[in-house]
Motif scaffolding. Structure first.
Motif, PDB file in Angstrom:
ATOM      1  N   PRO A 167      -3.721  -7.007   9.607  1.00  0.00           N
ATOM      2  CA  PRO A 167      -4.399  -5.805   9.096  1.00  0.00           C
ATOM      3  C   PRO A 167      -3.490  -4.839   8.333  1.00  0.00           C
ATOM      4  CG  PRO A 167      -3.992  -5.573  11.428  1.00  0.00           C
ATOM      5  CD  PRO A 167      -3.478  -6.931  11.054  1.00  0.00           C
TER       6      PRO A 167
ATOM      7  N   VAL B 111      -0.650  -4.716   4.460  1.00  0.00           N
ATOM      8  CA  VAL B 111      -0.156  -5.418   3.277  1.00  0.00           C
ATOM      9  C   VAL B 111       0.756  -6.564   3.704  1.00  0.00           C
ATOM     10  CG1 VAL B 111       1.340  -5.159   1.248  1.00  0.00           C
ATOM     11  CG2 VAL B 111      -0.330  -3.366   1.811  1.00  0.00           C
TER      12      VAL B 111
ATOM     13  N   THR C  48       3.024  -2.871   5.586  1.00  0.00           N
ATOM     14  CA  THR C  48       2.451  -1.633   6.110  1.00  0.00           C
ATOM     15  C   THR C  48       1.917  -1.918   7.514  1.00  0.00           C
ATOM     16  OG1 THR C  48       0.175  -1.997   5.312  1.00  0.00           O
ATOM     17  CG2 THR C  48       1.689  -0.894   3.785  1.00  0.00           C
TER      18      THR C  48
ATOM     19  N   ASN D  43      -3.874 -10.506   4.201  1.00  0.00           N
ATOM     20  CA  ASN D  43      -4.518  -9.270   4.672  1.00  0.00           C
ATOM     21  C   ASN D  43      -5.923  -9.554   5.206  1.00  0.00           C
ATOM     22  OD1 ASN D  43      -6.543  -6.945   3.495  1.00  0.00           O
ATOM     23  ND2 ASN D  43      -4.710  -6.087   4.438  1.00  0.00           N
TER      24      ASN D  43
ATOM     25  N   ALA E 106      -8.778  -7.786   5.208  1.00  0.00           N
ATOM     26  CA  ALA E 106      -9.905  -7.514   4.300  1.00  0.00           C
ATOM     27  C   ALA E 106      -9.915  -8.515   3.138  1.00  0.00           C
ATOM     28  CB  ALA E 106      -9.833  -6.086   3.773  1.00  0.00           C
TER      29      ALA E 106
ATOM     30  N   THR F 128     -14.141  -3.007   4.257  1.00  0.00           N
ATOM     31  CA  THR F 128     -14.455  -3.124   5.685  1.00  0.00           C
ATOM     32  C   THR F 128     -14.289  -1.747   6.321  1.00  0.00           C
ATOM     33  OG1 THR F 128     -12.168  -3.681   6.273  1.00  0.00           O
ATOM     34  CG2 THR F 128     -13.652  -5.510   5.820  1.00  0.00           C
TER      35      THR F 128
ATOM     36  N   GLY G 268      -9.883   1.630  10.343  1.00  0.00           N
ATOM     37  CA  GLY G 268      -9.495   2.087   9.010  1.00  0.00           C
ATOM     38  C   GLY G 268     -10.494   1.578   7.986  1.00  0.00           C
ATOM     39  N   ILE G 269     -10.105   1.602   6.726  1.00  0.00           N
ATOM     40  CA  ILE G 269     -10.919   0.968   5.682  1.00  0.00           C
ATOM     41  C   ILE G 269     -10.038  -0.078   5.001  1.00  0.00           C
ATOM     42  CG2 ILE G 269     -12.120   1.265   3.479  1.00  0.00           C
ATOM     43  CD1 ILE G 269     -12.874   4.086   4.299  1.00  0.00           C
ATOM     44  N   GLY G 270     -10.522  -1.318   4.982  1.00  0.00           N
ATOM     45  CA  GLY G 270      -9.812  -2.388   4.289  1.00  0.00           C
ATOM     46  C   GLY G 270     -10.521  -2.686   2.978  1.00  0.00           C
TER      47      GLY G 270
ATOM     48  N   GLU H  26      -5.350  -1.537  -1.449  1.00  0.00           N
ATOM     49  CA  GLU H  26      -5.393  -0.698  -0.230  1.00  0.00           C
ATOM     50  C   GLU H  26      -6.220   0.546  -0.530  1.00  0.00           C
ATOM     51  OE1 GLU H  26      -4.120  -0.853   2.926  1.00  0.00           O
ATOM     52  OE2 GLU H  26      -3.541  -2.936   2.686  1.00  0.00           O
TER      53      GLU H  26
ATOM     54  N   GLU I 201      -9.558   6.458   4.278  1.00  0.00           N
ATOM     55  CA  GLU I 201      -9.935   5.973   5.617  1.00  0.00           C
ATOM     56  C   GLU I 201      -9.967   7.101   6.651  1.00  0.00           C
ATOM     57  OE1 GLU I 201      -7.407   2.674   6.724  1.00  0.00           O
ATOM     58  OE2 GLU I 201      -5.971   3.962   7.732  1.00  0.00           O
TER      59      GLU I 201
HETATM   60  C1  BGC Z   1      -4.869  -1.274   6.289  1.00  0.00           C
HETATM   61  C2  BGC Z   1      -5.467  -2.432   5.514  1.00  0.00           C
HETATM   62  C3  BGC Z   1      -6.468  -3.145   6.403  1.00  0.00           C
HETATM   63  C4  BGC Z   1      -7.497  -2.191   6.937  1.00  0.00           C
HETATM   64  C5  BGC Z   1      -8.482  -2.839   7.871  1.00  0.00           C
HETATM   65  C6  BGC Z   1      -5.983  -0.372   6.745  1.00  0.00           C
HETATM   66  O1  BGC Z   1      -5.462   0.733   7.430  1.00  0.00           O
HETATM   67  O2  BGC Z   1      -3.977  -0.547   5.486  1.00  0.00           O
HETATM   68  O3  BGC Z   1      -4.465  -3.308   5.089  1.00  0.00           O
HETATM   69  O4  BGC Z   1      -7.076  -4.151   5.653  1.00  0.00           O
HETATM   70  O5  BGC Z   1      -6.872  -1.107   7.600  1.00  0.00           O
HETATM   71  O6  BGC Z   1      -7.851  -3.435   8.949  1.00  0.00           O
END
Ligand code: BGC
Length: 273
Positions: free
Chosen positions: A82, A84, A92, A122, A124, A148, A152-154, A168, A180
């Motif tokens: 989840p 980079v 990340t 990744n 997403a 997603t 968070g938001i992916g 991202e 996010e």
């Molecule tokens: C991350 C993304 C990830 C997403 C969903 C985000 O905070 O930076 O890389 O896809 O969360 O898990």
């Protein structure tokens, strides 16, 4: 021949089943399954073990190995992360333990799996390529953006079937706030917002993205997409929005795809699957 060399999986002219293996590492569970790459469906059930807490790399690798062993899978496999991921290395760690930063996830997993080749991508991105190939983006040409909504938001950007990895959009600034932090589904829960209230924030994020890259379609995934009828009609952005179709298997399916061919390159083999 590398783990992502598309020449290892020529199209099955006879329609024969082609199996691949994917694992989706999430905050609460490590889920795996065998995927039929002709249909994007799981062959048999998925298997899930709780994500170890704290979710440190070695502990998670042991859990991944346990899921793989459950199926007796011995070949190459794909695994989601989840954050980079570039050349197997995590760059990340927004919503996971910071010890993942700089970790070569591929090496850690391959060591635990006695050298079975692993492709890491990744989470997403995995869901995006799976939805584009087998799900809600199936008949859509042009630029598809999957988002997603969870902790968070992916995001995933796919152009005519080819993934642009590691976008991202969850971290772009929208109205002075990270996307996010404004509109993840965890924000809705934390604030006890109605769908209507939350959807005003999601609309702002979608408008920021569509003004920057003008996609043809948004696909919205994550657990909250199961209730899509409650909020997708309330969105006020310009680009059409559809809910994800594969639900909780998209990550596994996308990971399995990435194990078998290079999802960032157009190849006759991958497109004709
Ligand atoms: C991350 C993304 C990830 C997403 C969903 C985000 O905070 O930076 O890389 O896809 O969360 O898990």
């Amino acid at each position: 021949m590398t783990a992502t060399d598309s020449s290892v999986t020529p199209p099955a002219a006879d329609g024969a089943e082609r199996r691949a293996f994917g694992i989706d590492i999430g905050g609460s569970g490590v889920k795996g399954g065998v995927v039929d790459l002709n249909t994007g469906r799981l062959i048999g059930d998925r298997y899930k073990l709780p994500t170890p807490q704290p979710a440190l790399p070695d502990a998670v690798a042991e859990t991944v190995a346990a899921v793989v062993r459950e199926f007796g899978w011995t070949g190459r496999l794909g695994v989601t992360y989840p954050g980079v991921v570039i050349d197997g290395v995590a760059h990340t760690a927004a919503n996971v333990d910071k010890s993942w930063l700089g970790t070569n996830v591929r090496s850690v997993l391959e060591r635990e799996l006695d050298g079975q080749p692993v492709t890491v991508l990744n989470d997403a991105d995995a869901a995006g390529i799976a939805e584009e190939r087998y799900g809600a983006g199936r008949d859509q040409d042009g630029v598809v953006v999957l988002l997603t909504f969870g902790t968070g938001i992916g995001s995933a950007v796919i152009h005519n079937g080819v993934l642009l990895p590691n976008t991202e959009f969850g971290h772009i600034e929208v109205g002075g706030m990270e996307a996010e932090h404004r509109a993840a589904s965890s924000v809705k829960e934390r604030n006890d917002w109605s769908y209507k209230r939350w959807t005003t924030e999601v609309t702002k994020v979608l408008i920021a993205i569509e003004n920057a890259i003008w996609p043809d379609l948004f696909i919205v995934g994550g657990g909250i997409s199961r209730k899509a009828e409650k909020w997708v009609p309330l969105l006020e952005n310009r680009t059409p929005v559809v809910p994800a179709a594969l639900r909780n298997t998209a990550g596994i399916v996308g990971a399995a795809m990435a194990a078998e061919f290079d999802v960032t390159a157009t190849t006759a083999a991958s497109r004709s699957m």
